[in-house]
Scaffold this active site. Structure first.
Site, PDB file in Angstrom:
ATOM      1  N   CYS A  65       0.690  -1.321   0.022  1.00  0.00           N
ATOM      2  CA  CYS A  65       0.221  -0.463   0.126  1.00  0.00           C
ATOM      3  C   CYS A  65       0.794   1.251   0.249  1.00  0.00           C
ATOM      4  CB  CYS A  65      -0.770  -0.110   1.003  1.00  0.00           C
ATOM      5  SG  CYS A  65      -0.297   0.220   2.983  1.00  0.00           S
ATOM      6  N   HIS A  75      -2.315   1.245   7.300  1.00  0.00           N
ATOM      7  CA  HIS A  75      -3.060   0.892   6.078  1.00  0.00           C
ATOM      8  C   HIS A  75      -2.563   2.441   5.368  1.00  0.00           C
ATOM      9  CE1 HIS A  75      -3.747  -1.068   2.167  1.00  0.00           C
ATOM     10  NE2 HIS A  75      -5.068  -0.088   1.361  1.00  0.00           N
ATOM     11  N   HIS A  77      -5.651   1.900  -4.083  1.00  0.00           N
ATOM     12  CA  HIS A  77      -5.200   1.839  -3.053  1.00  0.00           C
ATOM     13  C   HIS A  77      -4.325  -0.014  -3.402  1.00  0.00           C
ATOM     14  CE1 HIS A  77      -8.125  -0.507  -0.128  1.00  0.00           C
ATOM     15  NE2 HIS A  77      -8.611  -0.689  -2.212  1.00  0.00           N
TER      16      HIS A  77
END
Length: 348
Positions: free
Chosen positions: A260, A308, A320
């Protein structure tokens, strides 16, 4: 608007029309207690394992960054030590030459030399030169002492950095082992599912994300968010959306696979901005922005541990890299718990 930004915009519109806000979620009844798997429980276990692996990935990436930094600093220190040793060698040689010259000048007191000298004026000139010579010796000896101190300091600094390097290497190795253990456990659970169960599991994940996104949108948040992307933000979006479909791989930062924060780092690098490698450091170091002031290109940090990150595209969507076994994709910005927003190109 560039081709990449236009494509991103089109993708966002499609998502808003379908997956993000428009499509009704499929209903799934819990399996009857007749020996069948409780897929919601399975989903939660898998999600927990991947979340923990993502936290460990941040630790791994941070340790990796520290190892690379320490290695560069040790190389720089080694060069400093070598050059300082050479300087010390030259100073020692010079100090020896000056001391020898003084010794050859004799040890008589200055008054006696003046009385014995047939040329007093010449003696005074020589005395001036002698004083200059003594000053030169003191200067060289002082430089030599400082060089010795520098050398000792460099050596001590190098030792400390080697210790830190080894510590970071161990932390990196431990994080890698932790990641692999958790990912293996999650994959082992998934491998035990039948094809139809895997499909239902994926739909359960989508349904959960849909509910979270719908709740976020129902708050009226999009009425408050209306900023336009900066020129650099558009470039970052163009890069990030061009990676859609590429696999998530922990620790990867492109060009073929991403985790990510590897995706967001490379996207902003393509836009001309250097940002931290991990989502936790992106959250810690970049300027924080109120959600109401969010604009496309900003980074949304998720979960209480900042484990994240996704890039905001506008219209309630992000791009993402979700987790192992998934690909870079567009998702609802509110489909996960938002910790906050940061802006890589914010002016100080």
């Amino acid at each position: 608007m560039g081709r990449g930004a236009a494509a991103a915009r089109a993708a966002v519109v499609l998502c808003v029309a379908g997956v993000l806000v428009g499509a009704a979620p499929a209903a799934y009844a819990d399996p009857a207690p007749d020996g069948k798997r409780d897929l919601e429980d399975v989903r939660q276990r898998i999600d927990d394992l991947y979340r923990r692996a993502e936290r460990a990935t941040d630790a791994y990436n941070g340790a990796k960054e520290q190892v690379e930094r320490q290695q560069k600093e040790i190389v720089k220190l080694a060069k400093n030590i070598v050059s300082t040793q050479e300087r010390r060698k030259r100073l020692k040689k010079r100090a020896g030459s000056l001391a020898s010259a003084q010794y050859r000048g004799g040890g008589l007191p200055a008054e006696a030399k003046l009385m014995l000298n047939k040329d007093p004026e010449g003696f005074l000139d020589n005395a001036t030169l002698a004083r200059k010579g003594q000053h030169a010796v003191r200067t060289v000896l002082g430089q030599l002492a400082r060089t010795e101190d520098d050398l000792q300091g460099y050596a001590q600094d190098a030792t400390e950095r080697w210790d830190r390097l080894e510590k970071e290497r161990k932390r990196k190795a431990a994080a890698k082992k932790d990641i692999e253990k958790k990912i293996d456990a999650a994959e082992r659970i998934e491998s035990q599912l039948k094809a139809e169960e895997k499909e239902r599991l994926k739909k359960l994940e989508e349904d959960r994300a849909h509910r979270a996104q719908t709740k976020w949108l129902d708050s009226g948040i999009l009425r408050e968010i209306g900023g336009d992307a900066s020129a650099q933000g558009k470039k970052a979006i163009s890069y990030a959306t061009a990676q859609i479909g590429k696999n998530y791989v922990w620790g990867a930062e492109g060009p073929d696979t991403f985790d990510c924060s590897g995706l967001t780092m490379r996207a902003w690098e393509a836009a001309g901005r250097t940002i931290p490698r991990t989502s936790q450091e992106q959250w810690r170091q970049l300027r924080r922005i109120d959600i109401d002031d969010m604009r496309p290109g900003d980074l949304i940090i998720y979960h209480e541990d900042a484990s994240h990150v996704g890039m905001y595209l506008g219209d309630g969507a992000i791009v993402h890299a979700p987790r192992p076994g998934r690909q870079v994709t567009i998702a609802g910005a509110g489909s996960m718990r938002i910790l906050g927003v940061v802006r890589p190109d914010a002016k100080a």
